[in-house]
Design a protein around this motif. Sequence first.
Motif, PDB file in Angstrom:
ATOM      1  N   UNK A 192       0.816  -1.209   0.000  1.00  0.00           N
ATOM      2  CA  UNK A 192       0.000   0.000   0.000  1.00  0.00           C
ATOM      3  C   UNK A 192       0.850   1.259   0.000  1.00  0.00           C
ATOM      4  N   UNK A 193       1.907   1.284   0.784  1.00  0.00           N
ATOM      5  CA  UNK A 193       2.732   2.489   0.859  1.00  0.00           C
ATOM      6  C   UNK A 193       3.368   2.816  -0.488  1.00  0.00           C
ATOM      7  N   UNK A 194       3.806   1.809  -1.220  1.00  0.00           N
ATOM      8  CA  UNK A 194       4.394   2.053  -2.541  1.00  0.00           C
ATOM      9  C   UNK A 194       3.331   2.512  -3.534  1.00  0.00           C
ATOM     10  N   UNK A 195       2.102   2.003  -3.380  1.00  0.00           N
ATOM     11  CA  UNK A 195       1.012   2.430  -4.269  1.00  0.00           C
ATOM     12  C   UNK A 195       0.742   3.915  -4.098  1.00  0.00           C
ATOM     13  N   UNK A 196       0.703   4.382  -2.840  1.00  0.00           N
ATOM     14  CA  UNK A 196       0.488   5.811  -2.589  1.00  0.00           C
ATOM     15  C   UNK A 196       1.631   6.648  -3.143  1.00  0.00           C
ATOM     16  N   UNK A 197       2.847   6.129  -3.085  1.00  0.00           N
ATOM     17  CA  UNK A 197       3.985   6.852  -3.638  1.00  0.00           C
ATOM     18  C   UNK A 197       3.851   7.018  -5.152  1.00  0.00           C
ATOM     19  N   UNK A 217      -0.453  -3.655   3.908  1.00  0.00           N
ATOM     20  CA  UNK A 217       0.259  -2.512   4.455  1.00  0.00           C
ATOM     21  C   UNK A 217       1.296  -2.980   5.457  1.00  0.00           C
ATOM     22  N   UNK A 218       2.407  -2.245   5.556  1.00  0.00           N
ATOM     23  CA  UNK A 218       3.492  -2.644   6.454  1.00  0.00           C
ATOM     24  C   UNK A 218       3.115  -2.482   7.924  1.00  0.00           C
ATOM     25  N   UNK A 219       2.107  -1.672   8.204  1.00  0.00           N
ATOM     26  CA  UNK A 219       1.745  -1.406   9.594  1.00  0.00           C
ATOM     27  C   UNK A 219       0.993  -2.553  10.252  1.00  0.00           C
ATOM     28  N   UNK A 220       0.569  -3.537   9.472  1.00  0.00           N
ATOM     29  CA  UNK A 220      -0.169  -4.681  10.017  1.00  0.00           C
ATOM     30  C   UNK A 220       0.640  -5.940   9.757  1.00  0.00           C
ATOM     31  N   UNK A 221       0.884  -6.699  10.804  1.00  0.00           N
ATOM     32  CA  UNK A 221       1.716  -7.901  10.712  1.00  0.00           C
ATOM     33  C   UNK A 221       0.836  -9.117  10.447  1.00  0.00           C
ATOM     34  N   UNK A 222       0.353  -9.257   9.226  1.00  0.00           N
ATOM     35  CA  UNK A 222      -0.427 -10.434   8.825  1.00  0.00           C
ATOM     36  C   UNK A 222      -0.372 -10.547   7.309  1.00  0.00           C
ATOM     37  N   UNK A 223      -0.842 -11.659   6.794  1.00  0.00           N
ATOM     38  CA  UNK A 223      -0.748 -11.913   5.361  1.00  0.00           C
ATOM     39  C   UNK A 223      -1.823 -11.138   4.608  1.00  0.00           C
ATOM     40  N   UNK A 224      -1.593 -10.828   3.315  1.00  0.00           N
ATOM     41  CA  UNK A 224      -2.623 -10.147   2.510  1.00  0.00           C
ATOM     42  C   UNK A 224      -3.904 -10.962   2.442  1.00  0.00           C
ATOM     43  N   UNK A 226      -6.128 -11.059   4.873  1.00  0.00           N
ATOM     44  CA  UNK A 226      -6.648 -11.306   6.219  1.00  0.00           C
ATOM     45  C   UNK A 226      -7.594 -10.186   6.630  1.00  0.00           C
ATOM     46  N   UNK A 227      -8.302 -10.418   7.724  1.00  0.00           N
ATOM     47  CA  UNK A 227      -9.283  -9.439   8.178  1.00  0.00           C
ATOM     48  C   UNK A 227      -8.623  -8.096   8.458  1.00  0.00           C
ATOM     49  N   UNK A 228      -7.515  -8.109   9.155  1.00  0.00           N
ATOM     50  CA  UNK A 228      -6.856  -6.862   9.536  1.00  0.00           C
ATOM     51  C   UNK A 228      -6.300  -6.125   8.322  1.00  0.00           C
ATOM     52  N   UNK A 229      -5.711  -6.860   7.357  1.00  0.00           N
ATOM     53  CA  UNK A 229      -5.143  -6.208   6.178  1.00  0.00           C
ATOM     54  C   UNK A 229      -6.232  -5.570   5.317  1.00  0.00           C
ATOM     55  N   UNK A 230      -7.294  -6.302   5.060  1.00  0.00           N
ATOM     56  CA  UNK A 230      -8.377  -5.760   4.238  1.00  0.00           C
ATOM     57  C   UNK A 230      -8.991  -4.543   4.909  1.00  0.00           C
ATOM     58  N   UNK A 231      -9.143  -4.613   6.213  1.00  0.00           N
ATOM     59  CA  UNK A 231      -9.746  -3.506   6.958  1.00  0.00           C
ATOM     60  C   UNK A 231      -8.876  -2.255   6.913  1.00  0.00           C
ATOM     61  N   UNK A 232      -7.582  -2.393   7.204  1.00  0.00           N
ATOM     62  CA  UNK A 232      -6.683  -1.251   7.240  1.00  0.00           C
ATOM     63  C   UNK A 232      -6.473  -0.649   5.852  1.00  0.00           C
ATOM     64  N   UNK A 233      -6.302  -1.504   4.841  1.00  0.00           N
ATOM     65  CA  UNK A 233      -6.078  -0.998   3.483  1.00  0.00           C
ATOM     66  C   UNK A 233      -7.311  -0.264   2.956  1.00  0.00           C
TER      67      UNK A 233
END
Length: 494
Positions: A192-197, A217-224, A226-233
């Motif tokens: 995600x961070x590279x996409x914004x760049x 996103x690098x801020x969440x320690x889980x695989x793409x 997952x619940x946390x990644x989809x939510x944060x992104x």
Amino acid sequence: MVKDKIAYVCSNCGQESAKWMGKCPSCGQWNTFKEIRIAADSGSQAAKSAGMTMRHGGAVTMFGGQHSDADAKPMNLKDISAVDEPRIDMMDEELNRVLGGGMVPGSITLLGGEPGIGKSTLTLQTILNMKHRRVLYVSGEESAHQIKLRADRLAKGQAMLKGTSTDDVASLAGTPPENAFDHITILCETQLEKIFSHIQQVAPELIVIDSIQTIATESVDSSPGSVSQVRECAASLLRFAKTSGIPVILIGHINKEGTLAGPKILEHIVDTVIQFEGDQHYMYRILRSIKNRFGSTSELGIYEMLQGGLRQVSNPSELLLTEDHDGLSGVAISAAIEGVRPFLVETQALVSTAAYGTPQRSATGFDQRRLNMLLAVMEKRVGFKLMAKDVFLNIAGGLRVTDPAMDLSVLAAVLSSNVDTAIEQGWCMCGEVGLSGEVRPVSRIEQRIAEAEKLGFQHIIIPKYNYHGFDHKKYQIEIHPVRKVEEAFRCLFG
């Protein structure tokens, strides 16, 4: 240094909890709580900085009539501007209809559907026609070479559909013109961070993410995925869309139950949820709006899947009524409405003696519980015994219709198959059936009658209540008002 927080989120409904629970208290599902790690500095900060950079870099600076400043201030309702934002023309009449007239600047849209149904094809075909806007297509599933091959195929198919000359089509089959894809930038990235760049460098006017389940996103320690990644992104992309005014289209997966994969909060975050439906064995595809903050959710878009891409179906009635069923029993034509557009639907039924003790009830494209209710009405109020018979119902063309006006045609098709007597050609009907056997009124009766007359039908059965309130003389089709189901059957079978 601030430590990361641990939380548990239900993957079915998005309910949060400080500890793990076996059963979700909100939706009642078991073993759906997943552990997520909430970082102290989330990926939304990158979205915020990207959005602020885009605004100062000359992109859209206004959203909803007000500045999207980071520090929001309370405002009186009377002071807020009520001027509608100009919609973005997607160069696709069906997609514009489902979105409510076009895409709203700064909105975020989620497009879901089965694997291979045509989500990426629809999106790429749409942005190919939007030559007046710079588009960034972010792909986490396909390589740039695969996307280029599909774009060449779609460009050739669209040229053939529009009646382009043979020389132009031949040129598109090989190397497209140099300026054919100038407005589209392809990015194969999942971080995600590279996409914004890259967004800051490209400065697009529309962003497509294919798909949200592959972004991390690098801020969440889980695989793409997952619940946390989809939510944060999704939350980061939402903040970016609202602060910059640039619309974002997210392509999402669905699970085996047919609902959108990921946490339920994903559907709450976005402004519009669109479902791309259809059987892969049929050529028709249905674009249906499930949620829309800027328009109606009752609109429907219909496409025909061809080798060169998706073709818009402006008059679906002619395609759904191509078969000749003269002399065949179990077929009835209904005048249905989805959204604001009427079309005639073919209802097929088959009634046979049950081979086993318990009769089967099967419905394709129609609510099976409603079918059971209509069969009970037919047995109790009309007197036809179907307790020991199998009943199979099918809506032709792979369509799924929820219009209550289909009730009358369902009963007519079942009775036609039961007595093995065909309904004469030139007859169609509409009407909701109540539990006491009465034919209840339906909405937009004049549009239904006009559509049936346009397609050459000579007779239409309507509820008696709808017969009053409009000019019958302006129609050439013969109108038969009925009050009960028995009256409709006497019109059809004598």
